[in-house]
Motif scaffolding. Structure first.
Motif, PDB file in Angstrom:
ATOM      1  N   GLY A   8       0.825  -1.201   0.000  1.00  0.00           N
ATOM      2  CA  GLY A   8       0.000   0.000   0.000  1.00  0.00           C
ATOM      3  C   GLY A   8       0.854   1.244   0.000  1.00  0.00           C
ATOM      4  O   GLY A   8       1.981   1.247  -0.495  1.00  0.00           O
ATOM      5  N   ALA A   9       0.297   2.308   0.571  1.00  0.00           N
ATOM      6  CA  ALA A   9       0.989   3.594   0.583  1.00  0.00           C
ATOM      7  C   ALA A   9       0.491   4.422   1.753  1.00  0.00           C
ATOM      8  O   ALA A   9      -0.672   4.317   2.167  1.00  0.00           O
ATOM      9  CB  ALA A   9       0.745   4.351  -0.723  1.00  0.00           C
ATOM     10  N   GLU A  10       1.360   5.262   2.278  1.00  0.00           N
ATOM     11  CA  GLU A  10       0.995   6.116   3.403  1.00  0.00           C
ATOM     12  C   GLU A  10      -0.120   7.085   3.043  1.00  0.00           C
ATOM     13  O   GLU A  10      -0.951   7.448   3.869  1.00  0.00           O
ATOM     14  CB  GLU A  10       2.235   6.897   3.877  1.00  0.00           C
ATOM     15  N   VAL A  11      -0.170   7.484   1.794  1.00  0.00           N
ATOM     16  CA  VAL A  11      -1.154   8.462   1.333  1.00  0.00           C
ATOM     17  C   VAL A  11      -2.531   7.839   1.117  1.00  0.00           C
ATOM     18  O   VAL A  11      -3.520   8.543   0.921  1.00  0.00           O
ATOM     19  CB  VAL A  11      -0.644   9.126   0.025  1.00  0.00           C
ATOM     20  N   SER A  12      -2.619   6.510   1.172  1.00  0.00           N
ATOM     21  CA  SER A  12      -3.837   5.768   0.848  1.00  0.00           C
ATOM     22  C   SER A  12      -4.758   5.635   2.052  1.00  0.00           C
ATOM     23  O   SER A  12      -4.341   5.156   3.117  1.00  0.00           O
ATOM     24  CB  SER A  12      -3.463   4.375   0.317  1.00  0.00           C
ATOM     25  N   LEU A  13      -6.013   6.003   1.883  1.00  0.00           N
ATOM     26  CA  LEU A  13      -7.014   5.959   2.952  1.00  0.00           C
ATOM     27  C   LEU A  13      -7.136   4.553   3.532  1.00  0.00           C
ATOM     28  O   LEU A  13      -7.042   4.349   4.744  1.00  0.00           O
ATOM     29  CB  LEU A  13      -8.345   6.465   2.403  1.00  0.00           C
ATOM     30  N   TYR A  14      -7.376   3.568   2.687  1.00  0.00           N
ATOM     31  CA  TYR A  14      -7.669   2.224   3.186  1.00  0.00           C
ATOM     32  C   TYR A  14      -6.417   1.496   3.647  1.00  0.00           C
ATOM     33  O   TYR A  14      -6.499   0.596   4.490  1.00  0.00           O
ATOM     34  CB  TYR A  14      -8.435   1.430   2.130  1.00  0.00           C
ATOM     35  N   THR A  15      -5.235   1.886   3.126  1.00  0.00           N
ATOM     36  CA  THR A  15      -4.002   1.325   3.677  1.00  0.00           C
ATOM     37  C   THR A  15      -3.871   1.698   5.146  1.00  0.00           C
ATOM     38  O   THR A  15      -3.475   0.879   5.985  1.00  0.00           O
ATOM     39  CB  THR A  15      -2.778   1.814   2.892  1.00  0.00           C
ATOM     40  N   GLY A  16      -4.222   2.944   5.471  1.00  0.00           N
ATOM     41  CA  GLY A  16      -4.149   3.393   6.858  1.00  0.00           C
ATOM     42  C   GLY A  16      -5.048   2.580   7.762  1.00  0.00           C
ATOM     43  O   GLY A  16      -4.679   2.233   8.895  1.00  0.00           O
ATOM     44  N   LYS A  17      -6.240   2.255   7.282  1.00  0.00           N
ATOM     45  CA  LYS A  17      -7.173   1.438   8.059  1.00  0.00           C
ATOM     46  C   LYS A  17      -6.566   0.080   8.374  1.00  0.00           C
ATOM     47  O   LYS A  17      -6.568  -0.373   9.532  1.00  0.00           O
ATOM     48  CB  LYS A  17      -8.469   1.264   7.270  1.00  0.00           C
ATOM     49  N   LEU A  18      -6.035  -0.590   7.365  1.00  0.00           N
ATOM     50  CA  LEU A  18      -5.513  -1.941   7.558  1.00  0.00           C
ATOM     51  C   LEU A  18      -4.231  -1.935   8.382  1.00  0.00           C
ATOM     52  O   LEU A  18      -4.030  -2.826   9.224  1.00  0.00           O
ATOM     53  CB  LEU A  18      -5.271  -2.602   6.198  1.00  0.00           C
ATOM     54  N   ARG A  19      -3.374  -0.958   8.175  1.00  0.00           N
ATOM     55  CA  ARG A  19      -2.128  -0.898   8.939  1.00  0.00           C
ATOM     56  C   ARG A  19      -2.423  -0.753  10.430  1.00  0.00           C
ATOM     57  O   ARG A  19      -1.804  -1.412  11.273  1.00  0.00           O
ATOM     58  CB  ARG A  19      -1.253   0.264   8.458  1.00  0.00           C
ATOM     59  N   CYS A  20      -3.372   0.102  10.771  1.00  0.00           N
ATOM     60  CA  CYS A  20      -3.740   0.266  12.183  1.00  0.00           C
ATOM     61  C   CYS A  20      -4.275  -1.039  12.768  1.00  0.00           C
ATOM     62  O   CYS A  20      -3.964  -1.394  13.911  1.00  0.00           O
ATOM     63  CB  CYS A  20      -4.788   1.369  12.323  1.00  0.00           C
ATOM     64  N   TYR A  21      -5.074  -1.744  11.979  1.00  0.00           N
ATOM     65  CA  TYR A  21      -5.602  -3.026  12.443  1.00  0.00           C
ATOM     66  C   TYR A  21      -4.470  -4.018  12.710  1.00  0.00           C
ATOM     67  O   TYR A  21      -4.447  -4.687  13.760  1.00  0.00           O
ATOM     68  CB  TYR A  21      -6.573  -3.602  11.407  1.00  0.00           C
ATOM     69  N   LEU A  22      -3.539  -4.154  11.787  1.00  0.00           N
ATOM     70  CA  LEU A  22      -2.446  -5.105  11.946  1.00  0.00           C
ATOM     71  C   LEU A  22      -1.614  -4.780  13.181  1.00  0.00           C
ATOM     72  O   LEU A  22      -1.189  -5.678  13.921  1.00  0.00           O
ATOM     73  CB  LEU A  22      -1.563  -5.098  10.697  1.00  0.00           C
ATOM     74  N   ARG A  23      -1.376  -3.487  13.413  1.00  0.00           N
ATOM     75  CA  ARG A  23      -0.595  -3.097  14.587  1.00  0.00           C
ATOM     76  C   ARG A  23      -1.359  -3.407  15.875  1.00  0.00           C
ATOM     77  O   ARG A  23      -0.775  -3.906  16.842  1.00  0.00           O
ATOM     78  CB  ARG A  23      -0.254  -1.610  14.505  1.00  0.00           C
ATOM     79  N   TYR A  24      -2.644  -3.109  15.873  1.00  0.00           N
ATOM     80  CA  TYR A  24      -3.435  -3.376  17.074  1.00  0.00           C
ATOM     81  C   TYR A  24      -3.470  -4.874  17.398  1.00  0.00           C
ATOM     82  O   TYR A  24      -3.306  -5.285  18.555  1.00  0.00           O
ATOM     83  CB  TYR A  24      -4.859  -2.852  16.895  1.00  0.00           C
ATOM     84  N   LYS A  25      -3.653  -5.704  16.391  1.00  0.00           N
ATOM     85  CA  LYS A  25      -3.736  -7.148  16.600  1.00  0.00           C
ATOM     86  C   LYS A  25      -2.366  -7.783  16.840  1.00  0.00           C
ATOM     87  O   LYS A  25      -2.278  -8.964  17.161  1.00  0.00           O
ATOM     88  CB  LYS A  25      -4.404  -7.804  15.391  1.00  0.00           C
ATOM     89  N   GLN A  26      -1.326  -6.994  16.668  1.00  0.00           N
ATOM     90  CA  GLN A  26       0.049  -7.476  16.822  1.00  0.00           C
ATOM     91  C   GLN A  26       0.328  -8.656  15.893  1.00  0.00           C
ATOM     92  O   GLN A  26       0.964  -9.646  16.263  1.00  0.00           O
ATOM     93  CB  GLN A  26       0.328  -7.829  18.291  1.00  0.00           C
TER      94      GLN A  26
END
Length: 366
Positions: A8-26
Motif C-alpha cells: 500500500g501507501a501512506e497516502v492511501s485511505l484504506y491502507t491506513g485502516k488496515l495498517r492500524c488493524y495489523l498493529r493493534y492485533k500485533q
C-alpha cells in the motif's frame, strides 16, 4: 513462517485502516510500497484489480479489500477480536465502519483536492509512492498526473462547488461531536478499539490528519480527535475493555444520528437502484456506479453517483440485525430509537443481494 506483506501507501485511505488493524492485533507484517513496478509485478497479477491495499498472507494468499482482509485475519487471529460480542455494540460498530469507509470519503476527498496546500502535498506523495528513487521534481510531475483521476472523481462523490460549504459545515460539526466523545472515552466504544475505530481511522488519518492544511484544522478544532488518531496509528490499546453491559456512549448518538440523516437516504436509494439495475441486465458483474442519488447536508440537497459497494457493506449490518433473537432485537430496538430512521432502514428488505468473488462485485443467484 513468513510475515504478512501489506502492499500500500501512506497516502492511501484504506491502507491506513488496515495498517492500524495489523498493529493493534500485533500480527507480524512488513510493508511493500505500491510503486509502479509493484503494480505491474504484484498487485495486478495477484488480484486482477488496481486497488490498494492488498495483503499477501504468510501462506501466500493475495487478498484485496480491507473489510474482507480483516474478516479473514479475524478468523486466523481470534484473540482480541475487533467485533464486539454484545448485540448493540456489535451492530453500532458495523454501522460506524460503513460510515467511515463509505461516507467520510466525502470530506476526505474535498479537503485533499480542493485545498491547494493539501493538493500539492498529495501530488508529491503520489509521485514518491510511484517512483521512490526518482528526484523530487520527477516525483511531483508524475504525482500530478497520477492524481488526475482521483481529483476528477469529486463530482461523482457529490463534491461540487455548490456543496463545499455544506460539506465543511457537516465535517466541522462531526469533529465537534467526536471531540466531545474522545474527551470522555479513549476509543469509540470504550477502552479498546473495535471495527468502528478502524472504519473511521482511514479517512481521519490518511487524508484529514496527514494532509497539512487538514492536520492543522483537525488539531485546532478537535484536539481529542487528533489524539485518538495518534493512538490508533501507534497500535491502539490492548489493556482496556469495551464498556460493560452492551453500553453505547451517549456521546456517540449524535454521530449516529448524523450518519443516518446524511447517509441513510443514500443507502435506501442504493438498495432500490441495485434492484432496478439487476432487473434490466443479464450480467452478474455490477458496475461501480448504477445511477445517481440525492443526499442532504446542512439542510441542502445535492447529487452523487450510486455505488453498489455501499450496499455490500450495508448487508453486513442488516444481516447481523436480522439474525438477532427476539430478546436481543427488543433490546437493540429500544436503544436505536435515538436514531431516527435506523430501525426502518435495517428492516428494509434487500431484494437483490451482492457478493464479492475474486475482487469483483456480483449479483447473487443470477
Amino acid at each position: 513462517m513468513r510475515e504478512q506483506v501489506l502492499v500500500g501507501a501512506e497516502v492511501s485511505l484504506y491502507t491506513g485502516k488496515l495498517r492500524c488493524y495489523l498493529r493493534y492485533k500485533q500480527i507480524p507484517f512488513k510493508q511493500l510500497l505500491a510503486t509502479q513496478e509493484v503494480y505491474k509485478t504484484v498487485i495486478i497479477p495477484r488480484t486482477g484489480v488496481r486497488y490498494i491495499p492488498i495483503l499477501i498472507t504468510d501462506d501466500d494468499f493475495a487478498l484485496q479489500d480491507t473489510t474482507e482482509i480483516i474478516d479473514f485475519l479475524e478468523n486466523r487471529y481470534p484473540t482480541m477480536s475487533v467485533y464486539p460480542e454484545s448485540p448493540l455494540q456489535h451492530l453500532i460498530a458495523l454501522l460506524l465502519e460503513i460510515y467511515g469507509d463509505e461516507w467520510l470519503v466525502i470530506p476526505a476527498m474535498h479537503y485533499r483536492w480542493n485545498y491547494a496546500e493539501n493538493r500539492e502535498f498529495a501530488w508529491q506523495e503520489f509521485g514518491y509512492t510511484a517512483i521512490p528513487n526518482a528526484t523530487r521534481d520527477e516525483q511531483y510531475q508524475l504525482g500530478k498526473k497520477l492524481a488526475e483521476p482521483f481529483a476528477g472523481a469529486l463530482p461523482m462523490l457529490g463534491v461540487t462547488d455548490e456543496a463545499i460549504g455544506a460539506i465543511e459545515q457537516s465535517y466541522l460539526a462531526l469533529l465537534t461531536d467526536l471531540n466531545n466523545h474522545f474527551k470522555e472515552h479513549a476509543f469509540l466504544l470504550g477502552g479498546i478499539p473495535c471495527i468502528a475505530d478502524f472504519g473511521l481511522i482511514g479517512p481521519l488519518y490518511a487524508h484529514l490528519y496527514r494532509d497539512p492544511c487538514s492536520k492543522r484544522l483537525l488539531g485546532n478544532h478537535a484536539p481529542y480527535v487528533a489524539e485518538w488518531v495518534s493512538k490508533m496509528v501507534a497500535g491502539g490499546c490492548r489493556s482496556g475493555r469495551l464498556l460493560p453491559g452492551d453500553q453505547v456512549p451517549a456521546t456517540l448518538w449524535r454521530v449516529l444520528q448524523r450518519m443516518f440523516s446524511e447517509q441513510g437516504p443514500v443507502i435506501e436509494q442504493t438498495l432500490k437502484q441495485v434492484k432496478e439495475w439487476a432487473a434490466n441486465h443479464n450480467e452478474r458483474e455490477i458496475p461501480r456506479a448504477v445511477g445517481s442519488a440525492t443526499f442532504n447536508l446542512a439542510g441542502q440537497e445535492f447529487k452523487r453517483l450510486t455505488f453498489p459497494y455501499m450496499q455490500w457493506m450495508w448487508q453486513r449490518a442488516a444481516d447481523y440485525y436480522q439474525q438477532l433473537n427476539t430478546a436481543e432485537r427488543k433490546s437493540v430496538d429500544a436503544a436505536m430509537v435515538y436514531i431516527p430512521g435506523a430501525i426502518d432502514l435495517l428492516n428494509n428488505p434487500i431484494a437483490v443481494r451482492l457478493e464479492r468473488v475474486k475482487n469483483r462485485l456480483l449479483v447473487m443467484n443470477k
